[in-house]
Every structure is written in structure tokens, then in C-alpha cells.
Design a protein around this motif. Structure first.
Motif, short mmCIF file in Angstrom:
data_model
loop_
_atom_site.label_atom_id
_atom_site.label_comp_id
_atom_site.label_asym_id
_atom_site.label_seq_id
_atom_site.Cartn_x
_atom_site.Cartn_y
_atom_site.Cartn_z
N ASP A 1 -94.10 24.63 8.43
CA ASP A 1 -93.34 24.09 7.31
C ASP A 1 -91.84 24.17 7.58
N ASP A 2 -91.02 24.43 6.56
CA ASP A 2 -89.57 24.26 6.70
C ASP A 2 -88.87 25.48 7.28
N TRP A 3 -89.60 26.46 7.74
CA TRP A 3 -88.99 27.74 8.12
C TRP A 3 -88.83 27.94 9.62
N TRP A 4 -89.38 27.04 10.43
CA TRP A 4 -89.46 27.29 11.87
C TRP A 4 -88.26 26.77 12.67
N TYR A 5 -87.45 25.92 12.08
CA TYR A 5 -86.32 25.30 12.78
C TYR A 5 -85.00 25.80 12.16
N PRO A 6 -83.89 25.72 12.87
CA PRO A 6 -82.62 26.15 12.29
C PRO A 6 -82.06 25.12 11.31
N GLY A 7 -81.37 25.62 10.28
CA GLY A 7 -80.74 24.75 9.30
C GLY A 7 -80.53 25.50 8.00
N PRO A 8 -79.41 25.27 7.29
CA PRO A 8 -79.16 25.95 6.02
C PRO A 8 -80.02 25.40 4.90
N LYS B 1 -80.90 23.48 1.66
CA LYS B 1 -80.45 22.33 0.88
C LYS B 1 -81.53 22.04 -0.15
N VAL B 2 -81.16 21.85 -1.40
CA VAL B 2 -82.11 21.76 -2.49
C VAL B 2 -82.92 23.07 -2.47
N TRP B 3 -84.21 23.04 -2.11
CA TRP B 3 -85.00 24.28 -2.09
C TRP B 3 -85.41 24.71 -0.69
N VAL B 4 -85.17 23.89 0.31
CA VAL B 4 -85.68 24.19 1.65
C VAL B 4 -84.57 24.01 2.68
N HIS B 5 -84.89 24.30 3.92
CA HIS B 5 -83.93 24.17 5.00
C HIS B 5 -83.86 22.71 5.46
N CYS B 6 -82.64 22.17 5.54
CA CYS B 6 -82.48 20.88 6.21
C CYS B 6 -82.62 21.10 7.71
N VAL B 7 -82.89 20.04 8.43
CA VAL B 7 -83.09 20.14 9.88
C VAL B 7 -81.74 20.03 10.59
N GLN B 8 -81.31 21.14 11.18
CA GLN B 8 -80.11 21.13 12.03
C GLN B 8 -80.49 20.69 13.43
N ASN B 9 -81.61 21.21 13.89
CA ASN B 9 -82.15 20.86 15.21
C ASN B 9 -83.64 21.13 15.15
N TRP B 10 -84.46 20.15 15.51
CA TRP B 10 -85.92 20.24 15.34
C TRP B 10 -86.53 21.04 16.48
N LEU C 1 -87.70 25.35 17.67
CA LEU C 1 -87.98 26.69 17.16
C LEU C 1 -86.71 27.52 17.10
N SER C 2 -86.61 28.31 16.05
CA SER C 2 -85.39 29.06 15.77
C SER C 2 -85.47 30.46 16.36
N GLU C 3 -84.46 30.84 17.13
CA GLU C 3 -84.36 32.21 17.64
C GLU C 3 -83.69 33.08 16.58
N PRO C 4 -83.96 34.39 16.52
CA PRO C 4 -84.79 35.16 17.47
C PRO C 4 -86.26 35.26 17.07
N CYS D 1 -79.70 17.86 8.10
CA CYS D 1 -78.40 18.36 7.70
C CYS D 1 -77.35 17.29 7.99
N PRO D 2 -76.33 17.15 7.15
CA PRO D 2 -75.31 16.14 7.41
C PRO D 2 -74.62 16.32 8.76
N ASP D 3 -74.53 17.56 9.24
CA ASP D 3 -73.87 17.82 10.53
C ASP D 3 -74.88 18.23 11.60
N SER D 4 -76.10 17.70 11.52
CA SER D 4 -77.14 18.04 12.49
C SER D 4 -76.72 17.64 13.90
N VAL D 5 -77.47 18.14 14.89
CA VAL D 5 -77.16 17.81 16.28
C VAL D 5 -77.36 16.32 16.55
N TYR D 6 -78.07 15.64 15.64
CA TYR D 6 -78.35 14.21 15.84
C TYR D 6 -77.23 13.33 15.29
N ALA D 7 -76.34 13.90 14.47
CA ALA D 7 -75.35 13.10 13.76
C ALA D 7 -74.32 12.47 14.70
N LYS D 8 -74.08 13.08 15.84
CA LYS D 8 -73.08 12.52 16.75
C LYS D 8 -73.56 11.25 17.45
#
Length: 790
Positions: free
Chosen positions: A332-339, A341-350, A352-355, A380-387
Motif C-alpha cells: 500500500d502507501d507505506w513502502w515508498y518515500p514521500g510526505p 498528502k491528504v491521508w496518505v503518502h504521495c509518491v516521491q519515488n516509486w 522501496l524506502s530505506e532504512p 508529490c509535486p516535487d517528485s523525482v519525475y517532475a523534472k
């Protein structure tokens, strides 16, 4: 000139109802539908908003020409009235009503060949945070529109069923006008009275921007349909269609409407290739034992949810002998990095999140030995894909999120899904679809933008043979999915963490009509001792861990995901095996269990004709013979099953009723015993009207359960007086996933059993006279099927 057209359609046995009379008048905007001499629908005035102003006939719109025609078209032979109107600026608006007598349907069309500018009569201020604005605004072109005044029609006195908002919740009662809520309720609206007569009205195009709107101003009450006037402009060649279908019986007419709609759209869902709706799966959604960091759960009994916990789950399932049966694993929404937004994490980068994770998805996929169902709510508005990619943004604020721009979305999802497949992805879930329309101004204001974005997801998924689940969907998403063949299922319930999670039977009726599978969220099959002692991750008063068997039954009858979410090593394998074959294939009915007609029609039926609690029904057909199933929940007063409880309507002469549980254990069906005396079945062969009443009088089975329930099967007496009960160790004992055929002969029954190689199956029937239980133990060969004679 007035054309009087009589709708002719099938009726339920024993109840003829009244046939609608459809009248098309001197223009395409002159329409009446009457039932039994009572006007149900009467046309309200056409109105149009373009060039920044409202206009209507006699006030900015002039009738240019009206013609009639007949021929063969979309649904067969038709008769039509077409009217062309001209605005003060010379823009032509064309309205058309085409009646297809052979199917009892009308297709209303309005078109603006040259397109229209400045059509945004409605410009709401959208909220930020966790609220949404429902989009209850008038259409650009209000056609067709139906008069809601009591002096004009009985519309406000009719019963209705429609679907609203997030998770496509069912809404039913009396007076459909109160249920018209714009973008959040733009699916079908079914109308009915105290007979079987039913009329369904829905968009046929532009699903994501279509609205049902209740106009209540300037002395006019009207139900208006069309494209939302939040849209800024309509392109050249614009047209919009509305479908009206008549029928007999609510479920039957919804099926007829859905079949008609899907045939027009050319729907071809890839349901047979989707492991998540056909087999056992493991999930980590909100309420699962392992769910990340939202709502202070942190999963795993309060410990972090991480790579170690996923490996432990796989090892536990393997030790229980069911890991091979699990065909999909949802993250679900907990395995990737991202702050948040609304109730869950937006996708910063799809990724797995360390550590919490030390390896990549591909490594973990191989370690748990199961394909992924991977999740995205939004980016996320500033995700790694936004560039590298253009995105559209939700409303500005702390919870702002982003989605790929529709013009580039196909290439974006091809890139994303290529990565996902390389990491072991087989299924994809897009969540927060309600926010992904209602909170994104560009999607609300640009005709077809949201649909184009959804189409990109489906196209990229189909190219990679990936199935798609919709979550937090609106009715418009389900309607749009008739064009999205990768979409096989959608979430029909709230999260498992909530107490109402099991209640999917009403939403499932729309799913059935659209050939979608409703999903009941993941569930525990057992409350572990650690949760009892510590209250972590959920305490004894919470939903997770309660009503475990009821959740298992509902998921099985949904024909959607059977998604367990247990603590590592703590799965109730007994419950799971009642729902699946040894290879993990779910032993399901032919269609999702849906709310029954008497419950929907309770607002217009005599008192006490609807059951207490909830009753859903479904069926299985083998060799043209139908076995019916009814799940009753909290039906604490005795209630007689009627023929209108089931669809298709029962047609056998006699039936036997089997209650799956006998007390708190499965009803025994032992060879050589008297089926009635032993409790295998409830009655000797009886006419439908003489079957025993049902009532949920069994005690609570587990201390923390909160509902009483029963699963009944209605088994027909076959021509040779045998009764086939099937594999009685499964909830759906007669299923096309277990049996390919059942044939009555002069000497007994010939049955073809399906299964995985080496699987043992006990096949049960009742032999005349006296209903003696007979059974046969068979082992399935490598071919996957075996013939047995009883």
C-alpha cells in the motif's frame, strides 16, 4: 405530430407490472414516459449556457427545424425526432430522441457541431485538505431534462437507487431528486414503483464530466443531465448522449442497462487473466496487521512494518502450506518515500524506502515468491519525475499533489509500469480517484482530460498484461471503466480499519451491471493472541480481527479479491481453505452477491415486505440449471425468501434449502444419513413458496464478533429427483470453479470435477427417495478434471 411508442419487455413470473408508454412529441425536447397511466418522466425546458449566458427556447434559442426519421442504428430499429436550434450568435444546437422499441430503450443526444466557448457557468472554490467539493452544478446543455414538479409527474413519489461518492456507495429510497449531486453521483439512476417496472437513466458519453443535477430555482424543479458547466469550452464536433432503459425488476433492469452500455462501449475486461480477482492474495492496506505508519498503527503490533515483516509473513504462509496459493501481494502507501498528502503518502519515488528495506522490489519479490500489486494514490509535486514530465496539480495548499498531464500520461505510465514489471508487478492499484477528479481543477474544467488520464493507465497496463484496481472511485470512474479493459475491480468498501467495511452488497449491484468485481478490503482471518493482550495494532473493540469468517464469506461471494492481511504465522487456514481450491483459485459464484430487490424497493412497498438487516444474493449456472445463494446479515426476524430475492428468478418446480452452518460448525452431510434429520439440509423437496423462512438465530461465533449471519444455498430438485450439493467443504459448494458440468441421468448424476493435480474432493448429492446423502471421494488428475458418477 405526436408519436406514441409502447415499450415491450420481459416481466418476472407471477408479476406482470405495467409497460411504460413513451411519447415523443412535436420536438426532440417534448418527451413523456408513463406507467399505468401515471406520468413518471415529463420533459422540462431545454437550456444552454454558452458565450457566457443562459438561453432557452423563446429566450435566445430559436427552433430552426424538426424532422422525424426511422431506420436501423445503435441498438437496432429506431424511430427518432431531431430538432435543430440556433442561438443569438448563430451557434447551432442539435437535440435528438431515438426510441429503440425492441429493447425498450431511448438514446437522447445533444450536439454542438461548431463547439462552444465560455461554457463555464459554474466556478466553485475548491477546498484544500481532506474535503472535496461534489460538483453539483447544472450542465452546459440541459438535455434531456425531466420536470420534477408534483403537478407535472410522479417523479418525487418514485423509489430510486443510485450510487454516490467515494467507494461508489449505494443510495436508495424515495424521491430521486434528492439524490442528484453532480460530479459525485453521475452514474445510473434507477426508478421504480411498487410493481416490477423499472427505468434506468445514465450518461452514455463523457462520463467523467457528466452530471445529474437537481435544478430548484426560478420557479422550476427539474432533473437535468449533461456535461458539467464547470467545463470552460466544448470542442467542435461535441456531442453527448444519455441512455434510458426500461425493464422489469431492479436487478434484472440494471443487468439489461449494463449489458446495453457495455455492448455500445465494446467492453472486453481482462478478468480471466487477473490473479487478484480469481485467487488468494495477501494485502497491507489500512487495517492490515502490517500497514506502515498511518493512523498511528505502524503495523506489526506496534513495530515498524518493513522488509523483515514481509519475509516473516511469507515464511508463515509457507509453513501453513498456502504460500503457493497466494498469487498476488499488495503493497500500500507505506513502502515508498514521500510526505503525507491528504491521508496518505504521495509518491516521491516509486522505490522501496530505506532504512525499512535493504533490498529492491525485485529482490523482495523473489524472496516472498509472489508477484506484486503495487499502489499509487498520486505523486508529490516535487517528485523525482517532475523534472522530466509535465504534471497537473490539485488545489494549492499543504496537501497539494500531482498527476501526469493527460497529454503525456501514456508515455509516463509506460515508463512507470516497465519499472514495476521489472520488479515483479502483476497488478496495479490507483487510489484516491475521488480526489483525482474533485480536487484537480484542470480535470473538472477540461472536457475529457480525466478520461484521457485514466485511459493512459489502462492502455499502458494492457500492453504489459497488468490488471488495474480502482480505489476510492466515483460512479463516473466505474462508468469510464467500460472503456478501460485493464480495469477488473474496484474497492466497494471503506478501509478494513472502519466498522462498515463489510457492507458491499449495494455497491456490488452497479459492479455486476458493468462486469466489474467489487473488492471488500483486506481482512484478518484470526485475531492473534498478541493483539488480544496488547491491543496492537488494533484493540478488541476495533473492526480488524472481528467477524473473521463473515469477512471471508463476503470476499468469496464478491467475486473480487480474497485478500488476507494476517500476522505472520497466524492465518486461520481452515477459513481460507473453505474459500479456495488447493491451487489458490477462489471457489466463487458466477457473479457478485448483490443487494436484493425487496430491500431496495422497501420505500415503495407495503410495510414488512423487506427483511431486517441485509440480504444479498447470487447464483451459479451449470448446464442451464441454476443454484442460488443468499447471505443474510443481522436478519433477526423471520423472513420468507421470495422469488424476487434472486436473479435470475428461480424457475425449478421444487427446491431444497441448505444452511451452511449448523450452530457454529459446518452443517454435516455424511454419506448414508438422512439429509433433513442430520441437518445437512433444512427441508424435504418443496415448492418455492413452501420453503422455510430464514432468520439469523445462531449465536455469535467468536467473542469479538459483532454480527450474526447465515449463508443459504437454494438447490433445485433435478429432473430425476436428485439434489446436487457439490463440494460442501466450500462456502460456494456448487461453483463453476469447482465443477464443469452436472447432468442428471436415469441412474443418478454425472459430474465433472475441476481442481489442481492431486487435489482430493468429496462430491455430495442427495438421492431419492428420502434424500439420503451420497458422496464420492475423487482425486483430480494432472489434466485438472475428472468425471464422477453418483
Amino acid at each position: 405530430m405526436v408519436l406514441i411508442l409502447l415499450a415491450v419487455f420481459g416481466v418476472l413470473a407471477g408479476n406482470t407490472g405495467d409497460s411504460p408508454v413513451i411519447s415523443l412529441g412535436k420536438s426532440a425536447t417534448d418527451f413523456t414516459l408513463a406507467v399505468g397511466g401515471v406520468t413518471w418522466l415529463k420533459s422540462a425546458p431545454l437550456r444552454v449556457f454558452m458565450d457566457g449566458t443562459w438561453s432557452s427556447p423563446g429566450s435566445g434559442l430559436t427552433e430552426k427545424a424538426t424532422t422525424t426519421e426511422s431506420g436501423s442504428g445503435l441498438l437496432g430499429e429506431f424511430t427518432a425526432v431531431n430538432t435543430t436550434w440556433t442561438s443569438l450568435t448563430g451557434v447551432e444546437v442539435v437535440t435528438s430522441a431515438a426510441y429503440f422499441a425492441s429493447v425498450g430503450a431511448v438514446v437522447f443526444t445533444h450536439a454542438i457541431p461548431a463547439g462552444a466557448k465560455s461554457t463555464n457557468a459554474s466556478n466553485p472554490t475548491l477546498p484544500t485538505g481532506t474535503s472535496t467539493e461534489l460538483g453539483s452544478y447544472p450542465p452546459v446543455v440541459a438535455y434531456p431534462a425531466f420536470d420534477g414538479a408534483a403537478s407535472a409527474s410522479a417523479l418525487a413519489e418514485l423509489g430510486y437507487v443510485t450510487w454516490q461518492g467515494c467507494m461508489v456507495n449505494v443510495d436508495y429510497g424515495k424521491n430521486p431528486l434528492k439524490a442528484l449531486k453532480g460530479l459525485s453521483s453521475s452514474g445510473p439512476v434507477a426508478l421504480f414503483n411498487n410493481t416490477d417496472t423499472t427505468v434506468v437513466v445514465s450518461p452514455l458519453d463523457n462520463f467523467k464530466n457528466a452530471v445529474h443535477y437537481f435544478r430548484n430555482n426560478q420557479g422550476m424543479q427539474a432533473w437535468e443531465t449533461g456535461v458539467s458547466s464547470e467545463v470552460f469550452e466544448l470542442p467542435s464536433g461535441f456531442s453527448h448522449r444519455t441512455l434510458l432503459v426500461t425493464g422489469s425488476g431492479i436487478t434484472a433492469t440494471m443487468d439489461k442497462w449494463g449489458t446495453t452500455l457495455r455492448n455500445i462501449q465494446g467492453t472486453n475486461r481482462q478478468v480471466q487473466n487477473s490473479p487478484v480477482i480469481n485467487s488468494l492474495s495477501y494485502w497491507t492496506d489500512n487495517g492490515a496487521y502490517y500497514y506502515g505508519d498511518a493512523w498511528n498503527e505502524a503495523g506489526g503490533g506496534g513495530a515498524p512494518c518493513n522488509e523483515t515483516s514481509m519475509v516473516a509473513v511469507a515464511d508463515g504462509l509457507k509453513a501453513d502450506g498456502i504460500l503457493d496459493a497466494v498469487k498476488v501481494w499488495q503493497l500500500d502507501d507505506w513502502w515508498y518515500p514521500g510526505p503525507r498528502k491528504v491521508w496518505v503518502h504521495c509518491v516521491q519515488n516509486w522505490t522501496l524506502s530505506e532504512p525499512a528495506f535493504q533490498h529492491n522490489l525485485a529482490w523482495l519479490h523473489n524472496r516472498v515468491d509472489t508477484p506484486w500489486l503495487l499502489y499509487v494514490p498520486f505523486f508529490c509535486p516535487d517528485s523525482v519525475y517532475a523534472k522530466d514530465w509535465e504534471f497537473v496539480l490539485s488545489v494549492a495548499g499543504e496537501t497539494q499533489f500531482a498527476e501526469p498531464h493527460p497529454d503525456h500520461a501514456l508515455e509516463f505510465y509506460r515508463m512507470l509500469f516497465d519499472y514495476g514489471v521489472s520488479q515483479g508487478m502483476k497488478e496495479f492499484e490507483n487510489d484516491f480517484l475521488n480526489f483525482n477528479l474533485l480536487a484537480i481543477p484542470y480535470f473538472r474544467q477540461t472536457l475529457g482530460a480525466s478520461a484521457k488520464w485514466l485511459n493512459a493507465i489502462s492502455t499502458a497496463a494492457l500492453e504489459r498484461q497488468v490488471g488495474v484496481q480502482m480505489c476510492m472511485a466515483l460512479p463516473s470512474d466505474l462508468m469510464e471503466s467500460t472503456r478501460l479493459d485493464a480495469v477488473t475491480n474496484y474497492r466497494a468498501s471503506g478501509d478494513y480499519a472502519g466498522s462498515g467495511n463489510f457492507n458491499i452488497g449495494g455497491s456490488a449491484l452497479l459492479a455486476f451491471a458493468l462486469d466489474l468485481r467489487p473488492s471488500k478490503d483486506n481482512f484478518w482471518t484470526h485475531r492473534p493472541e498478541s493483539a488480544i493482550q496488547t491491543g496492537k495494532p488494533w484493540g478488541s473493540k476495533s473492526n480488524p480481527g472481528s467477524n473473521c469468517e463473515l469477512n471471508t464469506i463476503i470476499a468469496t461471494l464478491s467475486c473480487g479479491p480474497l485478500g488476507i492481511a494476517d500476522k505472520a504465522g497466524d492465518t486461520n487456514v481452515t477459513l481460507v481453505k473453505r474459500a479456495i481450491r488447493e491451487d489458490g483459485l477462489t471457489v466463487q459464484p458466477d457473479r457478485p452477491a448483490t443487494i436484493i430487490d425487496p430491500l431496495l424497493a422497501g420505500s415503495v412497498l407495503p410495510a414488512n415486505t423487506a427483511p431486517s438487516g441485509k440480504v444479498w444474493s447470487t447464483s451459479v449456472t451449470l448446464n442451464s440449471t441454476v443454484w442460488q445463494y443468499a447471505l443474510s446479515i443481522d436478519t433477526t426476524t423471520s423472513w420468507k425468501l421470495g422469488r424476487d430475492t434472486f436473479y435470475p428468478v428461480p424457475s425449478a418446480d421444487q427446491y431444497v434449502l441448505r444452511r451452511w452452518h449448523h450452530g457454529d460448525t459446518p452443517a454435516p452431510c455424511n454419506a448414508g444419513t438422512d439429509a433433513v434429520k442430520s441437518g445437512c439440509v433444512e427441508n424435504i423437496p418443496a415448492l418455492f413458496e413452501d420453503l422455510p423462512a430464514i432468520v439469523n438465530d445462531r449465536p455469535i461465533m467468536v467473542a469479538n464478533d459483532t454480527h450474526v449471519y447465515d449463508l443459504h444455498m437454494l438447490a433445485p430438485v433435478l429432473p430425476n429427483d436428485y439434489v446436487f450439493l457439490g463440494d460442501v467443504t466450500r462456502y460456494v459448494s456448487v461453483s463453476s470453479k469447482r465443477f464443469a458440468s452436472v447432468t442428471a441421468s436415469s441412474t443418478g448424476l454425472e459430474v465433472t470435477v475441476l481442481g489442481t493435480a492431486g487435489e482430493s474432493v468429496v462430491v455430495v448429492a442427495l438421492k431419492p427417495p428420502g434424500l439420503t446423502v451420497v458422496s464420492s471421494l475423487v482425486k483430480v488428475p494432472a489434466s485438472g478434471s475428472v468425471r464422477v458418477v453418483l
